[in-house]
Each structure stands twice: as C-alpha cells, then as structure tokens.
Design a protein around this motif. Structure first.
Motif, mmCIF file in Angstrom:
data_model
loop_
_atom_site.group_PDB
_atom_site.id
_atom_site.type_symbol
_atom_site.label_atom_id
_atom_site.label_comp_id
_atom_site.label_asym_id
_atom_site.label_seq_id
_atom_site.Cartn_x
_atom_site.Cartn_y
_atom_site.Cartn_z
ATOM 1 N N ASN A 92 0.848 -1.197 0.000
ATOM 2 C CA ASN A 92 0.000 0.000 0.000
ATOM 3 C C ASN A 92 0.881 1.244 0.000
ATOM 4 O OD1 ASN A 92 -2.533 -1.429 0.145
ATOM 5 N ND2 ASN A 92 -1.963 -1.941 2.230
ATOM 6 N N ILE A 93 0.993 1.875 -1.156
ATOM 7 C CA ILE A 93 1.951 2.962 -1.341
ATOM 8 C C ILE A 93 1.329 4.348 -1.200
ATOM 9 C CG2 ILE A 93 3.546 3.961 -3.019
ATOM 10 C CD1 ILE A 93 4.295 1.194 -3.777
ATOM 11 N N TYR A 94 0.072 4.496 -1.419
ATOM 12 C CA TYR A 94 -0.661 5.756 -1.266
ATOM 13 C C TYR A 94 0.095 6.936 -1.866
ATOM 14 C CZ TYR A 94 -3.819 9.126 0.877
ATOM 15 O OH TYR A 94 -4.741 10.114 1.092
ATOM 16 N N TYR A 95 -0.492 7.550 -2.882
ATOM 17 C CA TYR A 95 0.206 8.610 -3.600
ATOM 18 C C TYR A 95 -0.274 10.017 -3.293
ATOM 19 C CZ TYR A 95 -3.587 9.568 -6.898
ATOM 20 O OH TYR A 95 -4.768 9.939 -7.464
ATOM 21 N N ARG A 96 -1.288 10.206 -2.519
ATOM 22 C CA ARG A 96 -1.798 11.556 -2.283
ATOM 23 C C ARG A 96 -0.676 12.454 -1.781
ATOM 24 N NH1 ARG A 96 -5.757 11.536 -5.531
ATOM 25 N NH2 ARG A 96 -7.524 10.322 -4.880
ATOM 26 N N GLY A 97 -0.735 13.694 -2.189
ATOM 27 C CA GLY A 97 0.329 14.633 -1.836
ATOM 28 C C GLY A 97 1.320 14.784 -2.984
ATOM 29 N N THR A 98 1.191 13.948 -4.013
ATOM 30 C CA THR A 98 2.003 14.108 -5.222
ATOM 31 C C THR A 98 1.040 14.334 -6.377
ATOM 32 O OG1 THR A 98 2.003 11.802 -5.941
ATOM 33 C CG2 THR A 98 3.674 12.435 -4.341
ATOM 34 N N ARG A 99 1.544 14.861 -7.448
ATOM 35 C CA ARG A 99 0.694 15.085 -8.621
ATOM 36 C C ARG A 99 0.741 13.909 -9.573
ATOM 37 N NH1 ARG A 99 2.372 21.308 -9.550
ATOM 38 N NH2 ARG A 99 1.303 22.077 -7.709
ATOM 39 N N ASN A 100 1.634 12.987 -9.319
ATOM 40 C CA ASN A 100 1.847 11.858 -10.217
ATOM 41 C C ASN A 100 1.473 10.580 -9.473
ATOM 42 O OD1 ASN A 100 3.016 9.689 -11.599
ATOM 43 N ND2 ASN A 100 4.725 10.924 -12.320
ATOM 44 N N ASP A 101 0.467 9.873 -9.927
ATOM 45 C CA ASP A 101 -0.008 8.696 -9.195
ATOM 46 C C ASP A 101 0.899 7.477 -9.326
ATOM 47 O OD1 ASP A 101 -0.652 7.932 -11.774
ATOM 48 O OD2 ASP A 101 -2.761 7.544 -11.356
ATOM 49 N N THR A 102 1.904 7.515 -10.200
ATOM 50 C CA THR A 102 2.798 6.358 -10.330
ATOM 51 C C THR A 102 4.169 6.589 -9.704
ATOM 52 O OG1 THR A 102 3.604 7.079 -12.491
ATOM 53 C CG2 THR A 102 1.695 5.596 -12.466
ATOM 54 N N ILE A 103 4.504 7.807 -9.319
ATOM 55 C CA ILE A 103 5.854 8.111 -8.851
ATOM 56 C C ILE A 103 6.230 7.347 -7.574
ATOM 57 C CG2 ILE A 103 5.328 10.193 -7.487
ATOM 58 C CD1 ILE A 103 8.306 9.807 -9.862
ATOM 59 N N ASN A 104 5.306 7.197 -6.633
ATOM 60 C CA ASN A 104 5.639 6.486 -5.397
ATOM 61 C C ASN A 104 5.891 5.000 -5.648
ATOM 62 O OD1 ASN A 104 5.581 8.807 -3.931
ATOM 63 N ND2 ASN A 104 3.696 8.355 -2.834
ATOM 64 N N GLN A 105 5.211 4.439 -6.644
ATOM 65 C CA GLN A 105 5.483 3.048 -7.011
ATOM 66 C C GLN A 105 6.921 2.921 -7.505
ATOM 67 O OE1 GLN A 105 1.675 1.055 -8.776
ATOM 68 N NE2 GLN A 105 1.820 3.136 -9.545
ATOM 69 N N LYS A 106 7.353 3.851 -8.331
ATOM 70 C CA LYS A 106 8.726 3.833 -8.846
ATOM 71 C C LYS A 106 9.732 4.020 -7.716
ATOM 72 C CE LYS A 106 7.393 5.392 -13.401
ATOM 73 N NZ LYS A 106 7.413 6.464 -14.392
ATOM 74 N N TYR A 107 9.448 4.945 -6.795
ATOM 75 C CA TYR A 107 10.350 5.155 -5.651
ATOM 76 C C TYR A 107 10.482 3.875 -4.823
ATOM 77 C CZ TYR A 107 10.070 10.249 -6.421
ATOM 78 O OH TYR A 107 10.135 11.513 -6.934
ATOM 79 N N PHE A 108 9.369 3.179 -4.643
ATOM 80 C CA PHE A 108 9.403 1.924 -3.882
ATOM 81 C C PHE A 108 10.207 0.861 -4.626
ATOM 82 C CE2 PHE A 108 7.755 -2.308 -3.004
ATOM 83 C CZ PHE A 108 8.003 -2.381 -1.652
ATOM 84 N N LEU A 109 9.868 0.643 -5.889
ATOM 85 C CA LEU A 109 10.537 -0.401 -6.671
ATOM 86 C C LEU A 109 12.022 -0.099 -6.876
ATOM 87 C CD1 LEU A 109 7.664 -1.008 -9.219
ATOM 88 C CD2 LEU A 109 8.414 -2.593 -7.422
ATOM 89 N N ASN A 110 12.388 1.173 -6.976
ATOM 90 C CA ASN A 110 13.795 1.550 -7.140
ATOM 91 C C ASN A 110 14.632 1.187 -5.915
ATOM 92 O OD1 ASN A 110 13.353 2.592 -9.681
ATOM 93 N ND2 ASN A 110 13.294 4.714 -9.012
ATOM 94 N N ALA A 111 13.998 1.014 -4.771
ATOM 95 C CA ALA A 111 14.718 0.666 -3.543
ATOM 96 C C ALA A 111 15.035 -0.823 -3.463
ATOM 97 C CB ALA A 111 13.900 1.084 -2.321
ATOM 98 N N LEU A 112 14.355 -1.637 -4.260
ATOM 99 C CA LEU A 112 14.473 -3.089 -4.148
ATOM 100 C C LEU A 112 15.605 -3.665 -4.989
ATOM 101 C CD1 LEU A 112 10.697 -4.101 -4.355
ATOM 102 C CD2 LEU A 112 12.083 -3.636 -2.311
ATOM 103 N N ALA A 113 16.049 -4.845 -4.575
ATOM 104 C CA ALA A 113 17.040 -5.627 -5.319
ATOM 105 C C ALA A 113 16.637 -7.089 -5.217
ATOM 106 C CB ALA A 113 18.436 -5.415 -4.735
ATOM 107 N N GLY A 114 17.278 -7.912 -6.042
ATOM 108 C CA GLY A 114 17.040 -9.351 -5.976
ATOM 109 C C GLY A 114 17.506 -9.911 -4.645
ATOM 110 N N PRO A 115 17.316 -11.204 -4.412
ATOM 111 C CA PRO A 115 17.639 -11.807 -3.113
ATOM 112 C C PRO A 115 19.105 -11.672 -2.701
ATOM 113 C CG PRO A 115 16.762 -13.450 -4.651
ATOM 114 C CD PRO A 115 16.754 -12.151 -5.348
#
Length: 150
Positions: free
Chosen positions: A62-85
């Motif tokens: 649950n990433i919730y984007y309110r407070g930004t103008r772009n509804d996909t940016i928080n998804q990218k910020y989350f996924l950019n933090a991840l790496a493989g195992p």
C-alpha cells in the motif's frame, strides 16, 4: 481514457451489486510517510516476514500517492529501492491493473491494484508484485527480496 472506462465499469458493478467490501487486509492509515532517499528511491528499513506481503492481491504493498501530482511516482520510488535476493539489480515492468476494490481515497469511490513484474539476472521465474496507490500501509521489503546497495 482507459482508466476512466475501467472506473466507470467498476462503479456500475459496485452500484449494481450493492455494497462490496474490500478484501485488502494490510491497510494502516497510521503508517509513517515514506522518506525519499538517494537514487530516487524510498528509504525502507523493514523486511516483511509475511510471504503474502506484495505477492497476494489481498496483501498488496500500500503505497498511497496523495500529496504528489503523479499517481505512479511512489510506485517507482518503492521499486527503485528493491534488489534481488542477493542484491541483484532488478528491472520492473507494469503489467496491468486488476482486482477492483472500494476506496474512500479516490474520487470515483474505487481503486485498482497495479501488477508489476520484477526480473534480475540469473532468475528462474519473474516475481509478480501487487501495488496499491489508494491505501496507506507500512512499506517493507517483500519476502525473498533485498534492498539496493546505496
């Protein structure tokens, strides 16, 4: 245009079927607001021990984007933090929207989950994650993944 048509169809289903309850189990409106770190990624400090977190449509991230103008940016910020195992660099692709649910956090009264596919070198089978931009929750690294080295 595609989102508008999907929302209209969803609203017709919800209003014709009466009250539909959300099946999402891990909403937390008191979860801390994510902090943006280096490399356009969120600072995530927790690892999920729940094997369903992110991998099951009833336990989306649950990433919730309110407070930004772009509804996909928080998804990218989350996924950019991840790496493989083992710290492998991942690539991700948004596959589709699915799994409509009622939401008070959307003007239309409903939302969809976004389905992402994650890949990395040496992987046998891509990972599928469910992300929810309409509800808020504690952000954690999904089971079996790791954080990108900064």
């Amino acid at each position: 245009m595609k989102k508008t048509i999907l929302f209209i169809a969803l609203l017709l289903v919800i209003t014709s079927c009466g009250s539909i309850k959300s099946t999402i189990k891990n909403v937390d409106n008191n979860a801390p607001v994510p902090v943006l770190g280096k490399n356009n990624s969120f600072v995530i400090t927790e690892y999920s021990k729940d094997k369903k977190y992110g991998y099951d449509k009833d336990y989306p991230i649950n990433i919730y984007y309110r407070g930004t103008r772009n509804d996909t940016i928080n998804q990218k910020y989350f996924l950019n933090a991840l790496a493989g195992p083992k710290g492998e660099k991942i690539t991700y692709t948004r596959l589709e929207n699915c799994c409509p649910f009622p939401s008070k956090n959307n003007e239309m009264g409903a939302g969809f989950l976004n389905v992402y596919e994650l890949k990395w070198e040496g992987q046998k089978k891509p990972v599928i994650l469910y992300l929810n931009i309409y509800e808020r929750g504690r952000l954690m690294v999904p089971f079996g993944l790791s954080l990108q080295k900064m």
